[in-house]
Scaffold this motif. Structure first.
Motif, PDB file in Angstrom:
ATOM      1  N   ALA A 220       0.705  -1.346   0.042  1.00  0.00           N
ATOM      2  CA  ALA A 220       0.000  -0.055  -0.018  1.00  0.00           C
ATOM      3  C   ALA A 220       0.861   1.326  -0.066  1.00  0.00           C
ATOM      4  O   ALA A 220       0.405   2.217  -0.383  1.00  0.00           O
ATOM      5  CB  ALA A 220      -0.884   0.089   1.120  1.00  0.00           C
ATOM      6  N   GLU A 221       2.143   1.212   0.618  1.00  0.00           N
ATOM      7  CA  GLU A 221       2.995   2.509   0.745  1.00  0.00           C
ATOM      8  C   GLU A 221       3.079   2.954  -0.628  1.00  0.00           C
ATOM      9  O   GLU A 221       3.000   4.410  -0.652  1.00  0.00           O
ATOM     10  CB  GLU A 221       4.186   2.071   1.467  1.00  0.00           C
ATOM     11  N   PRO A 222       3.363   2.303  -1.793  1.00  0.00           N
ATOM     12  CA  PRO A 222       3.486   3.166  -2.843  1.00  0.00           C
ATOM     13  C   PRO A 222       2.221   3.938  -3.309  1.00  0.00           C
ATOM     14  O   PRO A 222       2.374   4.885  -4.352  1.00  0.00           O
ATOM     15  CB  PRO A 222       3.803   2.270  -4.027  1.00  0.00           C
ATOM     16  N   PHE A 223       1.128   3.600  -2.721  1.00  0.00           N
ATOM     17  CA  PHE A 223      -0.218   4.196  -3.131  1.00  0.00           C
ATOM     18  C   PHE A 223      -0.589   5.106  -1.951  1.00  0.00           C
ATOM     19  O   PHE A 223      -1.761   5.358  -1.701  1.00  0.00           O
ATOM     20  CB  PHE A 223      -1.262   3.202  -3.268  1.00  0.00           C
ATOM     21  N   GLY A 224       0.459   5.818  -1.389  1.00  0.00           N
ATOM     22  CA  GLY A 224       0.167   6.598  -0.124  1.00  0.00           C
ATOM     23  C   GLY A 224      -0.584   5.761   0.948  1.00  0.00           C
ATOM     24  O   GLY A 224      -1.273   6.431   1.759  1.00  0.00           O
ATOM     25  N   GLY A 225      -0.240   4.490   1.118  1.00  0.00           N
ATOM     26  CA  GLY A 225      -0.814   3.916   2.248  1.00  0.00           C
ATOM     27  C   GLY A 225      -2.248   3.366   1.935  1.00  0.00           C
ATOM     28  O   GLY A 225      -3.210   2.838   2.791  1.00  0.00           O
ATOM     29  N   LYS A 226      -2.833   3.713   0.910  1.00  0.00           N
ATOM     30  CA  LYS A 226      -4.217   3.432   0.570  1.00  0.00           C
ATOM     31  C   LYS A 226      -4.353   1.842  -0.109  1.00  0.00           C
ATOM     32  O   LYS A 226      -4.151   1.882  -1.269  1.00  0.00           O
ATOM     33  CB  LYS A 226      -5.176   4.263  -0.389  1.00  0.00           C
ATOM     34  N   LEU A 227      -4.849   0.769   0.589  1.00  0.00           N
ATOM     35  CA  LEU A 227      -4.633  -0.635   0.092  1.00  0.00           C
ATOM     36  C   LEU A 227      -5.912  -0.827  -1.042  1.00  0.00           C
ATOM     37  O   LEU A 227      -5.576  -1.332  -1.952  1.00  0.00           O
ATOM     38  CB  LEU A 227      -5.056  -1.320   1.279  1.00  0.00           C
ATOM     39  N   LYS A 228      -6.992   0.017  -0.803  1.00  0.00           N
ATOM     40  CA  LYS A 228      -8.003   0.016  -1.863  1.00  0.00           C
ATOM     41  C   LYS A 228      -7.425   0.418  -3.488  1.00  0.00           C
ATOM     42  O   LYS A 228      -7.740  -0.161  -4.115  1.00  0.00           O
ATOM     43  CB  LYS A 228      -9.167   0.869  -1.518  1.00  0.00           C
ATOM     44  N   ASP A 229      -6.601   1.603  -3.235  1.00  0.00           N
ATOM     45  CA  ASP A 229      -6.130   1.992  -4.502  1.00  0.00           C
ATOM     46  C   ASP A 229      -5.096   1.281  -5.117  1.00  0.00           C
ATOM     47  O   ASP A 229      -5.246   0.846  -6.112  1.00  0.00           O
ATOM     48  CB  ASP A 229      -5.349   3.378  -4.270  1.00  0.00           C
ATOM     49  N   ALA A 230      -4.447   0.461  -4.244  1.00  0.00           N
ATOM     50  CA  ALA A 230      -3.403  -0.712  -4.901  1.00  0.00           C
ATOM     51  C   ALA A 230      -4.203  -1.826  -5.463  1.00  0.00           C
ATOM     52  O   ALA A 230      -3.870  -2.123  -6.527  1.00  0.00           O
ATOM     53  CB  ALA A 230      -2.750  -1.105  -3.701  1.00  0.00           C
TER      54      ALA A 230
ATOM     55  N   THR B  25      11.856  -7.383   3.672  1.00  0.00           N
ATOM     56  CA  THR B  25      10.941  -7.490   2.617  1.00  0.00           C
ATOM     57  C   THR B  25       9.764  -6.623   2.269  1.00  0.00           C
ATOM     58  O   THR B  25       9.294  -6.105   1.395  1.00  0.00           O
ATOM     59  CB  THR B  25      10.113  -8.925   2.741  1.00  0.00           C
ATOM     60  N   SER B  26       8.913  -6.192   3.460  1.00  0.00           N
ATOM     61  CA  SER B  26       8.034  -5.181   3.396  1.00  0.00           C
ATOM     62  C   SER B  26       8.758  -3.945   2.561  1.00  0.00           C
ATOM     63  O   SER B  26       8.238  -3.342   1.880  1.00  0.00           O
ATOM     64  CB  SER B  26       7.584  -4.877   4.763  1.00  0.00           C
ATOM     65  N   GLY B  27      10.025  -3.637   3.295  1.00  0.00           N
ATOM     66  CA  GLY B  27      10.506  -2.098   3.138  1.00  0.00           C
ATOM     67  C   GLY B  27      10.951  -2.509   1.315  1.00  0.00           C
ATOM     68  O   GLY B  27      10.948  -1.431   0.765  1.00  0.00           O
ATOM     69  N   PHE B  28      11.535  -3.418   1.096  1.00  0.00           N
ATOM     70  CA  PHE B  28      11.798  -3.730  -0.487  1.00  0.00           C
ATOM     71  C   PHE B  28      10.744  -3.400  -1.196  1.00  0.00           C
ATOM     72  O   PHE B  28      10.895  -2.765  -2.440  1.00  0.00           O
ATOM     73  CB  PHE B  28      12.390  -5.094  -0.512  1.00  0.00           C
ATOM     74  N   VAL B  29       9.422  -4.174  -1.069  1.00  0.00           N
ATOM     75  CA  VAL B  29       8.228  -3.989  -1.974  1.00  0.00           C
ATOM     76  C   VAL B  29       8.050  -2.671  -1.849  1.00  0.00           C
ATOM     77  O   VAL B  29       7.623  -2.049  -3.034  1.00  0.00           O
ATOM     78  CB  VAL B  29       7.208  -4.913  -1.466  1.00  0.00           C
ATOM     79  N   ALA B  30       7.831  -1.881  -0.863  1.00  0.00           N
ATOM     80  CA  ALA B  30       7.437  -0.612  -0.763  1.00  0.00           C
ATOM     81  C   ALA B  30       8.515   0.425  -1.414  1.00  0.00           C
ATOM     82  O   ALA B  30       8.001   1.310  -2.436  1.00  0.00           O
ATOM     83  CB  ALA B  30       7.392  -0.114   0.599  1.00  0.00           C
ATOM     84  N   LEU B  31       9.656   0.257  -1.371  1.00  0.00           N
ATOM     85  CA  LEU B  31      10.728   1.058  -1.883  1.00  0.00           C
ATOM     86  C   LEU B  31      10.598   0.742  -3.664  1.00  0.00           C
ATOM     87  O   LEU B  31      10.728   1.566  -4.314  1.00  0.00           O
ATOM     88  CB  LEU B  31      12.174   0.686  -1.547  1.00  0.00           C
TER      89      LEU B  31
END
Lengths: 522, 92, 107
Positions: A220-230, B25-31
């Motif tokens: 979700a983090e790449p989507f600003g933490g919004k899992l729904k958007d992901a 792993t979480s950090g890697f996916v997010a990064l």
């Protein structure tokens, strides 16, 4: 990279045996239920005889089905139809009731009328959820345990490759006549190597399927933490508006379905069919109709397309096609779901899954065999592993057999202490499994043979009970084209033969005092 | 070597491998999911790719923590790596 | 057509695995009773047949299915070979004769 030192090999050996013995029982359970899940719809047909319908290609009008909905379903904001096929010949339907719970029913594909079906969780409702969560729903704990087992399996496969010194030299070696410890290790190595790519792919793809559950923050983090958007970007999920409370007639769902399939066929170059027909906010001005080709028959890749239409105007609201990397990921996930129409491959999956069971069971057995001659064989730790190994393998299979037998014996109004008859079948499963743990703890090594006899007895009982209670005995089932039933019966007979043979081979040379075998609750 | 160690060190290996490895792993996916879109990849595609590669980070991390002869140093490095990727992913 | 491809894939995987096993001294001896494996032995043909089965599975229903079908089919062939070698290795003697009959250096 430094050479593989003896130290490194020892470390991998330590990891392999301790991780294996700790998580082996869970891995076996997941592999066993996963192997059965390959045939979950066939188990459904066997356990819910009213849905043993010979499939015919026929045009189904969803407009007509919607017009004749049961009153409670007609008020639902979420009505879902699963398009029937040869393995699921009834029209599957589930809807969200007023209390927020989902209700499901099977509709007759010819008339659209609800089928008064046996109340059973069967394959799709019990075996399948057990495979992915051990049916421990509390805070998704079961999913995390299974996830840990899948991760451990990958670690075990790699560490096992370093432990095993003569991979090439002993590639085809199996010496059943050598002493038991050697034969167990041979079988462990052989079953591991024969299915190695499959054993890597299964935990890998299984974990990928639940990436949103296992790595929620990272996804979700790449989507600003919004899992729904992901999920929207990756799976094509579409957020439908809440009902407005103003009634409006629904446009033709059949026309929308034809249009969705035409859009997909134009993109794909071959016919693409929808598996799901889902109506949101039925009868409301904000109705929406959702189509997805979840499980194509002619390819491994799943859920490539989603189309959502405005329910009143019939306008396209959402047209999603999987992009290239998503496509690759969908292939990996499809390789786990096994919903494609490829029977030889399906049987090989079943065999591969059972091969995995052999690999796991022989691994645990080797751990025991290595220690059985030593003093530590009477330690509580050894006895715990021994009981869990016996009950976790033969006990689990016996419990599955009891689940099938209970399905055929339990009266329609049976309740036990559970809410429904279906839960009663599951209760029998757990009670028999628990019984095998106690049995194994008390009888130790002698329990193997007795539990194998129990499996053989239950398999034959299930085979006979199907004939007696439904009339679809093996010959009749073949004659009527009920391949799911005939196949289940055949597998039961083969299971009984294998279990009986194993029981004979595992029986002590001197006849033991006959012990009463735990019988399934009736 | 892990087979000759006391319980405390083994527990540290397990924790650093499974928990530290999970964080990494979480950090890697997010990064990866945040960096690739900077290069023009669609965000959903970037996250799909990162999810498929996740186990290529997690499994080796666990194996490393059991294979290493310097568990304290490597466990600390793995945890620091996890913290760094998570911080970096949040910053992007 | 697809039935032929399927049978072809199955047979080539089985014979391929059997030949790979025969290329190992221990199994060669168990099957033929002779200590020396014919050189260069059946190994190359084994690999060719296993590769052929991959090709046939791709032709059968495309790479998407073959990537799953071929490894599992090969695994089944490995198990079948190991079972034959364990239970009745003599079954592989006709196959081994193909190599025995030729003077060393050919095939």
């Amino acid at each position: 990279m430094p050479a593989i030192t003896e130290d490194f090999r020892r470390a991998m050996g330590w990891l392999h045996s301790w991780l294996g013995v700790t998580i082996g029982v869970v891995m076996f359970a997941v592999f066993w239920m996963g192997s059965l899940t390959v045939f979950a719809p066939e188990i459904d047909r066997w356990m819910i005889p009213e849905t043993r319908i010979v499939h015919r290609e026929r045009a189904i009008s969803y407009d007509r089905l919607l017009a004749n909905l049961p009153p409670e379903a007609a008020r639902s904001d979420y009505i879902n139809f699963v398009v029937p096929d040869a393995r699921r010949p009834a029209i599957g339907m589930f809807y969200r009731a007023a209390d927020g719970e989902f209700r499901s029913l099977d509709l007759d594909p010819a008339t659209g009328a609800p089928i008064d079906a046996t109340d059973s969780h069967a394959g799709t409702g019990f075996v399948y959820p057990f495979h992915l969560s051990l049916t421990i729903e509390w805070r998704s704990l079961g999913y995390w345990i299974v996830g840990l087992a899948a991760l451990s399996m990958l670690i075990l496969l790699i560490s096992g490759l370093f432990v095993h010194r003569k991979i090439i030299a002993e590639f085809f070696v199996f010496r059943p006549k050598r002493h038991a410890r050697r034969a167990t290790l041979d079988l462990h190595n052989l079953s591991s190597l024969a299915g190695l790519p499959f054993y890597f792919l299964m935990p890998f793809s299984g974990l990928l399927i639940f990436a949103f559950l296992y790595l929620p923050w990272g996804m979700a983090e790449p989507f600003g933490g919004k899992l729904k958007d992901a999920t929207a970007a990756i799976s094509g999920e579409y957020a439908v508006a809440k009902p407005a409370g103003r009634p409006a007639p629904l446009a033709s769902v059949d026309a929308m379905k034809a249009r969705a399939e035409a859009m997909w066929a134009a993109a794909e170059g071959v016919p693409v069919r929808t598996n799901l027909v889902r109506v949101f906010n039925y009868g409301d001005v904000r109705a929406a109709v959702y189509f997805r080709n979840t499980f194509p028959k002619d390819r491994v890749t799943l859920s490539e397309y989603v189309a959502v239409f405005d329910g009143v105007s019939g306008r396209v609201l959402h047209d999603f096609a999987k992009p290239p990397i998503g496509h690759a990921s969908a292939w990996v996930q499809g390789a786990h779901f096994v919903q494609f129409g490829h029977w030889p491959l399906r049987w090989l999956y079943f065999a591969g899954g059972l091969g995995g069971c052999v690999m796991i069971a022989t691994g645990m057995l080797f751990w025991l065999r290595k220690r059985e001659a030593k003093l530590s064989a009477n330690s509580p730790g050894y006895r715990l592993v021994e009981a869990l190994t016996i009950a976790g393998t033969s006990g689990l299979i016996a419990a599955t057999g009891a689940f099938l037998v209970a399905n055929r014996l339990m009266p329609a109004d049976a309740r036990f202490v559970m809410e429904s008859r279906a839960d009663g079948e599951v209760l029998v499963f757990w009670l028999v499994w628990l019984g095998t743990v106690v049995h194994a703890a008390m009888l130790r090594g002698r329990a193997w043979a007795q539990q194998c006899w129990l499996i053989a007895g239950l398999a034959i009982a299930a085979f006979l009970l199907n004939a007696v209670t439904t009339g679809d005995h093996f010959v009749a089932a073949v004659g009527e084209g009920l391949w799911a039933v005939a196949g289940m019966d055949l597998v039961l007979l083969i299971a009984a033969a294998i279990a009986g043979r194993s029981a004979v081979r595992l029986s002590p040379v001197r006849p033991a005092v006959p012990m009463p075998v735990a019988m399934p609750a009736e | 070597m892990v087979a000759d160690e006391g319980a405390a060190l083994i527990l540290w290996r397990i924790a650093a491998g499974f928990v530290g490895g999970y964080a990494l792993t979480s950090g890697f996916v997010a990064l990866l999911g945040s960096v690739l879109p900077l290069a023009g990849m669609a965000r959903g595609e970037a996250v799909s790719l990162a999810a498929m590669l996740a186990l290529f980070v997690y499994v080796p991390a666990c194996l490393l923590m059991f294979a290493t002869r310097r568990p304290l140093r490597d466990g600390a490095l793995l945890s620091a790596g996890a913290a760094a990727t998570i911080a970096l992913a949040r910053a992007i | 057509m697809s039935a032929f491809l399927f049978l072809g894939a199955l047979l080539s995987a089985l014979t391929g695995c059997a030949l790979l096993a025969l290329s190992q001294a221990r199994h060669w001896q168990a099957v033929t009773g002779s200590l020396s494996v014919a050189r260069p032995g059946p190994r190359r043909s084994g690999y060719v047949l296993v590769a052929t089965s991959l090709l046939l599975t791709v032709l059968l229903d495309g790479a998407g299915f073959a990537a799953l079908f071929w490894p599992l089919l090969s695994g089944a062939a490995v198990l079948a070979t190991a079972a034959v070698l364990a239970i009745s290795p003599g079954l592989l003697r006709p196959l081994a004769r193909l190599w025995e009959a030729r003077p060393p250096g050919r095939r």
